[in-house]
Scaffold this active site. Structure first.
Site, PDB file in Angstrom:
ATOM      1  N   GLU A  99       0.852  -1.182   0.000  1.00  0.00           N
ATOM      2  CA  GLU A  99       0.000   0.000   0.000  1.00  0.00           C
ATOM      3  C   GLU A  99       0.887   1.231   0.000  1.00  0.00           C
ATOM      4  O   GLU A  99       1.939   1.247   0.643  1.00  0.00           O
ATOM      5  CB  GLU A  99      -0.931   0.036   1.210  1.00  0.00           C
ATOM      6  CG  GLU A  99      -1.808   1.294   1.234  1.00  0.00           C
ATOM      7  CD  GLU A  99      -2.914   1.270   2.267  1.00  0.00           C
ATOM      8  OE1 GLU A  99      -3.766   2.166   2.239  1.00  0.00           O
ATOM      9  OE2 GLU A  99      -2.932   0.346   3.106  1.00  0.00           O
ATOM     10  N   ASN A 149     -11.948  -3.175   0.072  1.00  0.00           N
ATOM     11  CA  ASN A 149     -10.801  -3.387   0.954  1.00  0.00           C
ATOM     12  C   ASN A 149     -11.239  -3.989   2.288  1.00  0.00           C
ATOM     13  O   ASN A 149     -11.099  -5.181   2.499  1.00  0.00           O
ATOM     14  CB  ASN A 149     -10.069  -2.063   1.181  1.00  0.00           C
ATOM     15  CG  ASN A 149      -9.009  -2.175   2.260  1.00  0.00           C
ATOM     16  OD1 ASN A 149      -8.236  -3.127   2.273  1.00  0.00           O
ATOM     17  ND2 ASN A 149      -8.982  -1.233   3.187  1.00  0.00           N
ATOM     18  N   GLU A 150     -11.797  -3.175   3.173  1.00  0.00           N
ATOM     19  CA  GLU A 150     -12.293  -3.726   4.434  1.00  0.00           C
ATOM     20  C   GLU A 150     -13.643  -3.100   4.777  1.00  0.00           C
ATOM     21  O   GLU A 150     -13.879  -2.607   5.877  1.00  0.00           O
ATOM     22  CB  GLU A 150     -11.276  -3.573   5.580  1.00  0.00           C
ATOM     23  CG  GLU A 150     -10.684  -2.207   5.765  1.00  0.00           C
ATOM     24  CD  GLU A 150      -9.593  -2.174   6.837  1.00  0.00           C
ATOM     25  OE1 GLU A 150      -9.006  -3.221   7.151  1.00  0.00           O
ATOM     26  OE2 GLU A 150      -9.332  -1.069   7.355  1.00  0.00           O
ATOM     27  N   CYS A 208      -6.448   1.133   2.319  1.00  0.00           N
ATOM     28  CA  CYS A 208      -7.395   2.243   2.294  1.00  0.00           C
ATOM     29  C   CYS A 208      -7.210   3.145   1.082  1.00  0.00           C
ATOM     30  O   CYS A 208      -8.107   3.910   0.739  1.00  0.00           O
ATOM     31  CB  CYS A 208      -7.275   3.041   3.589  1.00  0.00           C
ATOM     32  SG  CYS A 208      -7.684   2.080   5.066  1.00  0.00           S
TER      33      CYS A 208
END
Length: 661
Positions: free
Chosen positions: A49, A379-380, A248
């Site tokens: 990331e 992503n989450e 993120c």
């Protein structure tokens, strides 16, 4: 005298009896003949990331910050210390950023008026400085257009902290039209915080854009490529997959700030510069100069995956901005472009040269497909909004590309209401892989080593997509990559490996951090402008990944898995390619433990190799000064027939390797 001798003999007897008794308690058995399940080639991978200056200023080797003047403050990263802007009653010169377009991706250029060639300087500070090494070459390129006057030469110099010159070159601008120019600098000294100074011969007005500088020494020698030492550390992990670009970053604080892969491919000059979501996300480490040039874009990610032997795993926006920020949603009836982005990405990676996006890949220099097998949706994210959107993606991808494996998310935590809801709903959809994240204290990792023992063997497979032990607390700037965190992660990994039937992919996060520009700790690899090193956590990952084997086998004590009894944790595999039995033992106790291991069901060589990873204490760390302080030390040991007697040091991670005959 005799009484003292008797006492000594008596005490020795007690000591020997204690050792004997302890040895009886630590008799382990390994069944080499029976394979429980296959270890997936993707079992150990890496997650990238763009946080902590991991891309621009890190893996992407560009040395000029804001090379095309496209930052939100378009002169950020540049200085003109003696210009008319700063000195009254002088006529040295001045720079002005000109916005010539709002439609294209490269909107701005720098218009420089030079009134006094001996007085005007333009300086770029780099990414917390520029790391240069003596006698190495650095390739400069820029675009220039003469507007008026007699400017006959542009001089480019490396300068040190005292403004001393550390290398010099020049270009001769010849055209009134935009023209590309190149030159090369050779560093005359090693300096971690160098800068670039640009001066001019003659006076007049000249326009500059896309001022770029790369080391010649990049990974595989690729022009304008990746930083070689950082890629080498990734390559040495022998990762089974590379997950990118986040994290993120994928989601964005708003949907407008999400990662859009199509903007990250094609001509580098035409890729749209965008603010990095981590620039002011965390109050303890703000970096308002943190932007994304996308010089490291999706093509480069796929290429990097190929270079390090990893299966690519791109993660795309599902139409939800980060729920820790705005949580902005794309209405369901407007989701089609997001779904189409996923379908087009698969075509870009795998399509033949007659397809629209396969042709684009070919034009970028890669006619062969990238052999994409995985794609992540979100992503989450969590909650009903995610499930509703995931269903749309799942249906569309499977209809067109049934062989692509879709990775789904279970939210930001390994437990709680969000996690439970996501697990329940995703199982109903018969999803293939669930991405689980956990940032917890070291004790949690040791206590949860049995997490996957009771997972449904017929349900979704697990991707432990982000995990790292937090020495203080999640998001704390005081977290350290200390030895307790590392061996606690190793203990947890033995539990994941023992459950390889369920756990198919794992990766530590975050991956990279610039020592002068980080936002999040801990991180697997630390670097400055000149050097890099792997943390103890890195060497744990390397030990398991380099010795993952092909088949899971059992290692037990009294018929039970080794899950923390006497602070021991263990897993075992065999490698049918190298013909080896490989045992992984974590001793989380404060003292050494003597263990007897009986390997049954195979003929073995009489000698084995031990790789021992240990620190001097729980808070021990690696550093730039002692980069390999905590790293595996290799030795040999002997077997007694099918048995191994081994003393596992306190707080250690040990890999034992024995060749099969």
């Amino acid at each position: 005298m005799k009484q003292n001798l008797f006492i000594k003999i008596f005490l020795c007897g007690l000591l020997l009896n204690g050792i004997y008794t302890n040895a009886q308690k630590t008799n382990l058995e390994v069944n080499v003949s029976k394979s429980i399940t296959k270890i997936q080639p993707t079992m150990y991978g890496v997650f990238f990331e763009d946080i902590n200056f991991a891309a621009d200023g890190g893996l992407y080797a560009e040395m000029i910050k804001n090379r095309s003047f496209e930052f939100e403050l378009p002169f950020l990263g540049w200085k003109e210390p003696n210009s008319d802007r700063h000195k009254l009653n002088t006529e040295s010169g001045i720079a002005k950023i000109i916005q010539y377009s709002q439609k294209e991706t490269n909107h701005n250029y720098c218009r420089i008026t030079v009134n006094n060639a001996n007085g005007y300087e333009l300086i770029n500070e780099g990414f917390r400085g520029m790391g240069i090494k003596k006698n190495l070459h650095y390739n400069l390129s820029l675009k220039a257009a003469k507007e008026s006057g007699t400017i006959s030469k542009i001089k480019i110099q490396f300068i040190g902290k005292d403004n001393n010159v550390l290398g010099e070159t020049s270009i001769t601008p010849t055209s009134n039209d935009w023209t590309n120019y190149t030159a090369q600098l050779t560093a005359t000294a090693t300096e971690a915080k160098a800068k670039i100074k640009i001066t001019f011969e003659g006076t007049g007005v000249i326009k500059l854009d896309m001022i770029s500088l790369f080391p010649e020494d990049t990974w595989k020698g690729r022009k304008n490529g990746l930083r070689a030492d950082l890629v080498q550390l990734l390559y040495d992990l022998k990762p089974g997959f590379l997950r990118f670009p986040g994290g993120c970053i994928v989601e964005g604080k708003t949907l407008a700030e999400r990662y859009q892969w199509k903007k990250s491919i094609g001509n580098v000059e035409e890729r749209e510069t965008m603010i990095n979501r981590w620039n002011i996300e965390l109050s303890h480490r703000q970096a308002p100069d943190y932007f994304q040039s996308f010089g490291l874009g999706f093509f480069e990610y796929f290429q990097l995956s190929e270079d390090i032997g990893a299966s690519p795993m791109p993660i795309l926006s599902c139409g939800m901005a980060c729920q820790f920020n705005t949580g902005e949603l794309v209405p369901m009836d407007q989701l089609d472009p997001y779904v189409q982005d996923a379908l087009d990405l698969i075509e870009f990676a795998n399509g033949d040269l007659n397809t629209v996006w396969g042709k684009v890949r070919n034009e970028m220099g890669h006619p062969k497909p990238f052999n994409l097998k995985f794609i992540g949706v979100g992503n989450e994210q969590w909650g009903p909004d995610y499930i509703d959107r995931f269903k749309v993606f799942q249906k569309a991808i499977k209809e067109k590309y049934p062989n692509i494996t879709i990775v789904s998310g279970t939210g930001p935590s390994p437990d709680g209401d969000y996690f439970d809801y996501g697990m329940t709903e995703l199982k109903k959809l018969n999803v293939e892989i669930l991405d689980e994240h956990y940032y917890k204290d070291p004790a949690w990792f040791r206590k949860n080593v049995t997490r996957y023992d009771n997972y449904d063997r017929k349900g979704p497979k697990v991707f432990a997509g982000e995990y790292a032990a937090q020495s203080v607390a999640t998001v704390s700037p005081d977290n350290k990559n200390n030895w307790e965190c590392a061996f606690s992660e190793a203990a947890f990994i033995t539990g994941m490996e023992r459950n390889a039937e369920v756990v198919h992919l794992t990766s530590y996060a975050p991956l990279l951090a610039h020592v002068d520009a980080w936002q999040w700790t801990p991180d697997l690899i630390w670097f400055n402008n000149l050097e890099s090193y792997g943390t103890p956590n890195y060497y744990v990952q390397k030990l398991f990944s380099n010795n993952k084997g092909t088949d899971l086998i059992s290692i037990t004590k009294d018929g039970k898995a080794i899950t923390g009894q006497n602070d021991l944790f263990a897993s075992a595999v065999k490698d049918m390619n190298s013909k080896e039995v490989i045992l992984k033992i974590v001793n989380a106790a404060s003292s050494a433990q003597n263990v007897s291991i009986d390997l049954k069901g195979a003929k073995l060589n009489p000698n084995g190799t031990a790789l021992i990873l240990k620190g001097d204490g729980l808070n021990d760390e690696n550093s730039f000064v002692s980069a390999t302080k905590i790293s595996p030390k290799e030795s040999e040991f002997k077997l007694n027939g099918s048995k191994i007697q081994f003393s596992f040091p306190a707080y250690s991670v040990t890999v034992l390797k024995i060749k099969m005959k």
